[in-house]
Write a protein that holds these residues in place. Structure first.
Motif, PDB file in Angstrom:
ATOM      1  N   UNK A  61     -13.253  10.218  48.265  1.00  0.00           N
ATOM      2  CA  UNK A  61     -13.008  10.963  49.497  1.00  0.00           C
ATOM      3  C   UNK A  61     -13.279  12.442  49.402  1.00  0.00           C
ATOM      4  N   UNK A  62     -13.587  12.939  48.187  1.00  0.00           N
ATOM      5  CA  UNK A  62     -13.770  14.378  48.003  1.00  0.00           C
ATOM      6  C   UNK A  62     -14.869  14.971  48.889  1.00  0.00           C
ATOM      7  N   UNK A  63     -16.044  14.346  49.027  1.00  0.00           N
ATOM      8  CA  UNK A  63     -17.069  14.954  49.891  1.00  0.00           C
ATOM      9  C   UNK A  63     -16.602  15.136  51.337  1.00  0.00           C
ATOM     10  N   UNK A  82      -5.759  15.314  42.602  1.00  0.00           N
ATOM     11  CA  UNK A  82      -6.853  14.347  42.516  1.00  0.00           C
ATOM     12  C   UNK A  82      -6.715  13.305  43.616  1.00  0.00           C
ATOM     13  N   UNK A  83      -5.488  13.033  44.043  1.00  0.00           N
ATOM     14  CA  UNK A  83      -5.242  12.054  45.101  1.00  0.00           C
ATOM     15  C   UNK A  83      -5.455  12.628  46.498  1.00  0.00           C
ATOM     16  N   UNK A 119      -9.923   6.635  44.870  1.00  0.00           N
ATOM     17  CA  UNK A 119     -10.038   6.969  46.288  1.00  0.00           C
ATOM     18  C   UNK A 119     -10.162   8.479  46.472  1.00  0.00           C
ATOM     19  N   UNK A 120      -9.451   9.230  45.647  1.00  0.00           N
ATOM     20  CA  UNK A 120      -9.562  10.676  45.737  1.00  0.00           C
ATOM     21  C   UNK A 120     -10.955  11.165  45.406  1.00  0.00           C
ATOM     22  N   UNK A 160       0.766   6.730  53.105  1.00  0.00           N
ATOM     23  CA  UNK A 160       0.068   5.934  52.100  1.00  0.00           C
ATOM     24  C   UNK A 160      -0.235   6.752  50.857  1.00  0.00           C
ATOM     25  N   UNK A 161      -0.646   7.994  51.056  1.00  0.00           N
ATOM     26  CA  UNK A 161      -0.958   8.826  49.898  1.00  0.00           C
ATOM     27  C   UNK A 161       0.301   9.125  49.092  1.00  0.00           C
TER      28      UNK A 161
END
Length: 365
Positions: free
Chosen positions: A300-302, A350-351, A296-297, A140-141
């Protein structure tokens, strides 16, 4: 490999088989000069300057070529894109010989960025799997990068950002492999990828602090001896130095000065905050609008950082480095192009932090 082949087929079928824009044409003509004449200079008057009007600027035109040593004409761009396109050009030349089609070399070379973007997507899938996420998250990514961002648009061009992007993703993959295995050969591969990036676009040196930070944090975790750390630095630095050295030699060949890169009209006089706003959130060029999956990136970073703190810092440092270099750049918008072209090489990073969200969403489904 399957994903790469499928995307490459898609991009090739939907490609236009042409090279448009002065930047791409200049780099293509260097490929042509190497293949047909064994030289690096271009015919005089090969590309006229593009006329522009900039507020608060004395520039009236941006040349695609520049007069160098001996009065010869040279492209002002890096050499990497032209060199990497050589195999495709030579394949097209063989087709020209067999069929008499004069457009064979150009059509073949025009496929380069389609193959590079497809390869970057495949490597992103491999990178996500290397971090331990399920295949579905990587798929997906990778598809989000290839099909839902400006990466697809740049498969129709001969700009050099797709090659730099692939180099940075490859360097990241190799650096992570070294971190996980301590096998020094991965460092040499990472250095070679960064060297090719520098040979392609000298602004790729903005990525060096991020990789230096990642290697330092890896040493902090594994605590190698001073001799081992020095050896590993040399293993990574030698191939990078080779790529950078070739870029400097190319400058010497063209202009007699290793630090002359051909960008005589380039400067950094824009307002930093205006450029930062333009590159990230402005409706005209902002990455947020041209590549919505980056949301989304960011979300989702944390979670990504809790599990992979060093890799999260690498992604963050790469992004900050590119933004810090290009936000005050006079032509931060990258000219007539789709989205923020100059910072496209950090788009995969970033993704990448979206991987935990994609993995969790898949499990819920």
């Amino acid at each position: 490999l399957q994903l790469t082949v499928l995307l490459a087929a898609l991009f090739v079928v939907l490609g236009n088989g042409r090279i448009g824009g002065g930047d791409g044409e200049a780099m293509y003509q260097v490929t042509q000069a190497m293949a047909e004449r064994g030289q690096l200079n271009l015919p005089p008057g090969a590309l006229p300057a593009v006329e522009i009007i900039l507020v608060d600027s004395t520039d009236t035109s941006i040349p695609y070529t520049i007069t160098g040593r001996g009065g010869l004409t040279y492209a002002k761009y890096g050499l990497g894109q032209s060199v990497v396109a050589l195999p495709l050009y030579l394949g097209g030349a063989m087709w020209r010989t067999l069929t008499g089609n004069p457009h064979g070399p150009r059509s073949a070379a025009s496929l380069l960025n389609a193959l590079l973007v497809a390869g970057t997507a495949g490597l992103l899938l491999k990178l996500v799997r290397q971090l331990g996420y399920p295949p579905s998250a990587g798929q997906m990514l990778a598809l989000a990068y290839a099909l839902c961002t400006p990466a697809w648009v740049y498969t129709h061009t001969f700009f050099s950002e797709p090659l730099v992007t692939l180099c940075l993703v490859a360097a990241t993959f190799f650096a992570i492999r070294f971190s996980q295995s301590s096998q020094e050969r991965w460092l040499s591969f990472a250095g070679a990828a960064l060297g090719l990036a520098a040979l392609t676009r000298i602004d790729a040196v903005a990525a060096l602090p991020a990789f230096g930070l990642y290697l330092s944090l890896t040493w902090w975790q594994h605590r190698p001896s001073l001799a081992a750390a020095a050896r590993q630095s040399a293993v990574a630095g030698a191939p990078f130095a080779a790529g950078l050295g070739l870029a400097l030699l190319y400058n010497c060949h063209r202009f007699g000065n290793p630090l002359q890169f051909g960008y005589d009209t380039s400067n950094w006089q824009s307002n930093f905050l205006a450029g930062l706003h333009g590159l990230t959130v402005s409706p005209g060029k902002g990455l947020l609008w041209y590549a919505p999956p980056v949301i989304l990136g960011l979300l989702g970073l944390p979670a990504f950082a809790r599990r992979f703190s060093r890799e999260a810092l690498l992604c963050l440092a790469l992004t900050v480095g590119y933004l810090a270099l290009h936000a005050p750049y006079t032509y931060w918008e990258g000219g007539w192009c789709w989205g923020p072209r100059l910072i496209l090489p950090v788009l995969p990073f970033v993704l990448l932090p979206a991987a935990p969200i994609l993995a969790q969403g898949r499990r819920r489904v």
